[in-house]
Design an enzyme around this catalytic site. Structure first.
Site, PDB file in Angstrom:
ATOM      1  CE  LYS A   1      -1.732   8.848   8.881  1.00 20.60           C
ATOM      2  NZ  LYS A   1      -2.898   9.571   8.329  1.00 20.60           N
TER       3      LYS A   1
ATOM      4  CB  SER B   1      -1.118  12.345   6.013  1.00 22.61           C
ATOM      5  OG  SER B   1      -2.209  11.714   6.681  1.00 22.61           O
TER       6      SER B   1
ATOM      7  CB  SER C   1      -4.985  11.313   5.269  1.00 23.01           C
ATOM      8  OG  SER C   1      -4.465  12.620   5.119  1.00 23.01           O
TER       9      SER C   1
END
Ligand SMILES: [Mg+2]
Ligand SMILES: [Zn+2]
Lengths: 502, 99, 504
Positions: free
Chosen positions: C81, C156, C180
């Site tokens: 990420k 997210s 997330s």
């Protein structure tokens, strides 16, 4: 904003009409090896941005970790000021935008400081004791340094742009805040100065900081307000920053009293504001008036866990505290057999700690006293600064004394070495080296110089040989001149007599 | 609970250093109003006897030894800077405030 | 599609470590897959092909020289990420304000992955600074859900989750502030774990909300998540909130769980997370999962956590407050974007930079947090939210006296169409209803695929929550459930992702 036109009320009149109230905030940079929340070194004077890491640069993703020694120092300072050490406290974020603060918040303590409710007794110049109550002592981090470029003054006003160095960002600070100080009357400026001086002595005794006001490792903000005689409510205060010496603390307080009194007497109101002290004029001038009131939006720092000082640990630290300066003064007076007047002179000159530190560094008490009370006191006077602000340390003075004792320096040379240290040329040994000040103790080169002088003055030689030993002085003088004063005069005299006798 | 005005949004934007546009002021005022009305529910739970929680895991006294750790070189420190001069970060003029 | 990219991480590790396939080959196949499908999916913001191949070559060389694998995952590719700092790749957090920023240091997570010989393929897309539940709030465009590319993958961490479902990577890294990791896992039919707060270092994880953020593993199977968990977890002296305790033995727990016996285990069904507001297909899959757990021998009990109803409100005060402070450093002075628009002063440049650099959701939350912390409002908002946090922890504590793990749907709905909620913050926030309590209390929680919703054929997640440092029991339940579900359905859910075949 030409503050030089600020009206001032004569000091005596101020005191007839008003009572001053003081509040002193002192920031101390701790002498830890590393910063408050990261492992970067804290040494002063390194090239810009070379003592930085992701944490003190506030880089995204970086995290703080508390320096355990800084916490210990905070506790010891709190104890030395007779504060209560809390059993649980936290760090908080103080949010405000400013380029010298890399995260745009300062990690500080807010409503949960580590030390609270202390008292600190100070001794005024006439020997009277005055008790200052301490509100709190808390831990926080220092900001970076800005260099303002362009404009005429090098100051922030009128600068075209600024350059930032974050070496200082994150250096551990302890902020010590007094409760409002009342009842000083005319002595308010003196109380302020003596408080900062006494605090500095305590901090030096604790060994937690080098307490150099000139380098910013001890900084004082002076809050001053006036109450009309007989009033019970405090007046509006101003906070004067940029007070970089003990003398300035005294001058700034006195100036603010006179300025505020004039404002009030003219029917005006004192504006609550930050003011800056100007060392040159002795005046204070207002900082920028902020369009919106500061709202620091404090909240507990989520990246740090609470600090809960262990009771046993605190008790141990209390037991290990050094002797308080006041007690030490009494002991030194006995040990060195000083009269009250001699002691007070030393204390008033701010020399006592320097002398004891010099003695601790190996110098005999008499020499240590002599250096600080005469030659260095004169120098401080000439410069208009406090003795402790001279750029020479007790260890350096002790080294000079040692060099003289070893015969490596004459008294005259020793003064030149001290001058070199004061001029920033380095340590005593470095000055001896660079200025070439070592006593010429090598006999062979001295003999050559003596022979040369003897050959140049055959008439004097005859006189000496004829029994007029006093005439040898002329030869000695010539040799001293030829060696640039670096020879030991006593040895030269011996050699002259020896050679003449041959 | 209070609702939030356009002026208050402008004040918040100033505090947060966001040069929002006039259009944004309207949008945000409306949206923040709705959100605040919704989150104000936290006021419904009794509070006096409940301690606040700031940290999810109850740790205390996490300290670091006072030992120097390698940091960044000057070049690394300045590597992301929009402007530099003489080993320093170059920023626009700073007005007033604390020196 | 190449069979290697459809393999699990543990299968790939076995092939690589036995020398049957090289890590370089595995890496190349994934890079090819990324090249083929990512123009459509947009899971990646940055692909580091050369760096990945050189890491793979190192692993291969060490194995060829007879060395033991550096970790059980040595040589296996992973998608990182874009919120973890990396010295050899940009780190943008999905924000224009950090566009192109290359950090001068590695996050602890990055360093641990490198030390384990994991091959980092690149950086994945995310909602800006991890604020969002759809990955539509990325400054670099949305990520699409491989199950239906007109829909969001959740957020997210939508990029990481989508990369798994699209077979671009067998492993990925996420961060979970309010869901997330778990919500995208649910919406993409993958596995996502939020470890106990303090279980995985946050050093180098660009903060969203510091007291809630937690990094964790994303994978297609529970075993793969456990293998990655053990690589990541453990004490880090650079993070003061890191827990200095042994890492729970989650791989062992998975192997035990996969044997399929949950007798003696109490599973608590959270009463507050059911009923109205939950899509019928989500409810259906959740009920089927409960039956499955019961069939495995677990005892189902109903538990009530009354303050979970306040969790969302408290979360949307605590998170923005911390965000407003954490994002203050992005001001154009030291790194990242600087916009002057003719502005003269530092203050004006800061405001212009932040205005241009942040997206709408970031600004909204910054202002909300600024408000909640300002004098006069602090007690009513932030202070009160922190008390709710205490009440939520107490609810968990009470519930864990009645049950070993708690379960709920991971999210109230399946993947929704791109654009549907992006301008309606409150509707978007509801996505995290079920996941937020675990962040507030700091305990561990995960999402495992529960099945497909009847009405739309999209994945549904089962959330399993356990006490702080209770990862072992949570993974055990997840593994047992996964094995039983896969057996009943004739294979893992991820095998049913519609083909994304594109001409090579
Ligand atoms: Mg302060
Ligand atoms: Zn540092």
């Amino acid at each position: 904003m030409t503050t030089a036109t600020d009206a001032l009320m004569p000091y005596d009149e101020v005191l007839e009409r008003f009572d001053p109230v003081l509040g002193l905030e002192v920031h101390v940079e701790l002498g830890t090896a590393t910063k408050m929340f990261c492992g970067c070194p804290t040494a002063f004077g390194a090239p810009p941005n070379t003592q930085v890491c992701p944490t003190c640069l506030g880089l995204p993703g970086s995290l703080p970790v508390v320096n355990g020694v800084a916490v210990e120092s905070a506790v010891r300072i709190g104890l030395a000021l007779n504060c209560t050490i809390v059993d649980w406290c936290r760090f908080a974020r103080k949010n405000y935008f400013y380029p010298d603060i890399p995260k745009n918040f300062q990690i500080s303590q807010y409503d949960e400081p580590i030390a609270v409710d202390g008292r600190f007794d100070i001794e005024l110049e006439d020997g009277a004791t005055f008790r200052v109550r301490i509100e709190r002592a808390h831990m926080e981090e220092d900001t970076g340094k800005s260099l303002h470029v362009g404009g005429s003054t090098g100051r922030i006003h009128g600068a075209e742009y600024s350059l930032l160095d974050y070496n200082r960002a994150g250096v551990p600070l302890i902020e010590i805040v007094t409760k409002p100080i009342t009842g000083t009357g005319a002595r308010a400026p003196e109380v302020a100065r003596v408080y900062v001086a006494a605090l500095r002595d305590v901090l030096r005794g604790l060994g937690v900081s080098d307490v150099r006001m000139d380098q910013g490792s001890l900084r004082c903000d002076a809050n001053v307000s006036l109450m009309p005689k007989g009033a019970t409510e405090f007046g509006t205060r101003t906070e004067t920053k940029n007070v970089n010496s003990l003398r300035s603390v005294e001058r700034a307080v006195r100036h603010e009293m006179q300025r505020q009194a004039a404002v009030l007497a003219a029917g005006g109101t004192v504006v609550q504001e930050t003011r800056h002290f100007d060392e040159n004029t002795g005046f204070t001038r207002p900082g920028r008036v902020k369009e919106t009131a500061e709202d620091y939006r404090y909240f507990p720092e989520p990246d740090l866990v609470p600090v809960a000082p262990d009771t046993e640990w605190v008790i141990g630290l209390r037991k290990a505290l050094p002797e308080p300066p006041a007690e030490r003064r009494r002991r030194v007076q006995t040990d060195w057999d000083l009269s009250d007047l001699e002691l007070r002179d030393m204390v008033n000159a701010g020399a006592l700690d320097l002398i004891t530190a010099t003695v601790d560094a190996g110098a005999p008490a008499a020499q240590a006293r002599s250096w600080w009370m005469s030659y260095l006191s004169q120098e401080a006077n000439t410069r208009g600064i406090e003795l402790a602000e001279l750029p020479i340390t007790p260890v350096e003075v002790a080294r000079v004394v040692a060099l003289v004792a070893e015969g490596g320096l004459t008294n005259n040379l020793a003064r030149q070495v001290v001058d070199g240290v004061l001029a920033g040329e380095g340590t005593p040994d470095e000055v001896v080296e660079s200025r070439g000040l070592a006593v010429v103790s090598d006999d062979s080169s001295l003999v050559a110089a003596v022979d040369e002088a003897l050959a140049a003055q055959p008439d004097v030689v005859e006189k000496v040989r004829g029994g007029k030993v006093a005439a040898a002085g002329a030869i000695v003088g010539a040799v001293m001149k030829a060696t640039g004063g670096k020879a030991d005069a006593k040895r030269v005299r011996e050699l002259v007599l020896e050679r003449c006798a041959q | 609970m209070n609702t939030i005005s356009r002026d208050e949004v402008a004040h918040l934007a100033r505090l947060a250093r966001l040069a929002v546009t006039e259009d944004e002021l309207d949008t945000f005022a409306a949206q923040l109003d709705v959100i605040l009305a919704s989150v104000a529910r936290v006021g419904e739970v009794a509070a006096d006897d409940i301690p606040p929680t700031s940290h999810a895991v109850p740790l205390t006294n996490v300290f670091r030894a006072d030992e120097v750790r390698p940091g960044l070189t000057q070049q690394q420190a300045l590597s992301g800077a929009p402007a530099t001069e003489d080993g320093r970060f170059k920023v626009p003029q700073i007005l007033g405030g604390d020196e | 599609m190449n069979e290697l990219v459809r393999s699990t991480a543990s299968e790939l590790a076995a092939l690589i470590h036995s020398g049957e396939v090289s890590s370089a080959e595995v890496t190349r196949m994934h890079l090819e897959r990324i090249a083929a499908v990512d123009p459509e999916i947009h899971a990646f913001l940055h692909v580091a092909g050369d760096a990945a191949l050189s890491t793979a070559a190192e692993v291969d060389a060490a194995l060829a020289a007879g060395e033991q694998p550096r970790s059980p995952l040595a040589g296996v590719p992973l998608a990182l990420k874009d919120v973890f700092t990396t010295v050899d790749m940009p780190t943008t957090c999905g924000s224009k304000i950090l566009d192109g920023w290359q950090p001068p240091y590695d996050a602890t997570v990055t360093a641990r992955l490198r030390a384990a010989g994991v091959v980092i393929l690149g950086k994945t897309n995310m909602d800006e600074f991890a604020m969002g539940s759809s990955t539509e709030h990325s400054a670099f465009g949305p990520t699409r859900n491989p199950w239906d590319t007109r829909r969001v993958p959740g957020g997210s961490g939508g990029g990481s989750a989508a990369s798994l479902a699209a077979f671009e990577a067998p492993l990925a890294m996420g961060t979970d502030t309010g869901g997330s990791i778990r919500q995208p896992a649910a919406l993409t039919g993958t596995v996502g774990v939020k470890p106990t707060y303090g279980g995985v270092s946050r050093y180098g994880l660009v903060a969203c909300a510091s007291s809630l953020d937690q990094a964790g593993p994303c994978a297609r199977t529970v075993l793969d998540a456990a293998l990655l968990h053990e690589v990541l977890a453990g004490h880090d002296p650079l993070d003061s909130t890191s827990i200095d305790e042994p890492v729970p033995a989650v791989v062992d727990a998975v192997r035990r769980g996969a044997q399929g016996d949950l007798r003696g285990l109490r599973v608590g069904m959270v009463k507050e997370f059911a009923g109205d507001g939950y899509q019928p297909g989500v409810q259906g899959a959740y009920r089927a999962a409960l039956d499955q757990l019961s069939a495995l021998g677990a005892e189902l009990v109903e538990v009530s956590c009354p303050h979970f109803d306040y969790a969302l409100a408290a979360y949307y005060l605590i998170l923005p407050s911390e965000v407003s402070s954490n994002l203050a450093r992005f001001d154009g002075m030291r790194y990242g974007l600087r916009v002057d628009n003719g502005a003269a002063t530092a203050e004006e440049v800061m405001a212009a930079t932040r205005e241009a650099g942040f997206g709408a959701e970031a600004k909204r939350r910054i202002m909300l947090g600024t408000y909640a912390l300002s004098s006069g409002y602090y007690e009513a908002y932030y202070g009160q939210a922190q008390k709710v946090r205490t009440l939520i922890s107490r609810d968990f504590t009470a519930a864990f006296t009645k049950a070993d793990v708690l379960v709920s749907p991971t999210a109230p709905t399946t993947a929704f169409p791109i654009g549907e909620k992006v301008d309606d913050p409150l509707a978007m926030y509801l996505n995290d209803l079920c996941t937020i309590p675990a962040n507030m209390a700091g305990n561990t929680a995960m999402s495992v695929p529960a099945g497909l919703a009847e009405e739309d054929g999209l994945p549904v997640g089962l959330q399993i929550m356990a006490p702080a440092l209770g990862e072992a029991v949570m993974y055990r339940v997840a593994a047992a459930f996964e094995a039983a579900r896969d057996a009943a359905e004739g294979g893992p859910l991820f095998r049913r992702v519609p083909g994304l075949e594109v001409p090579a």
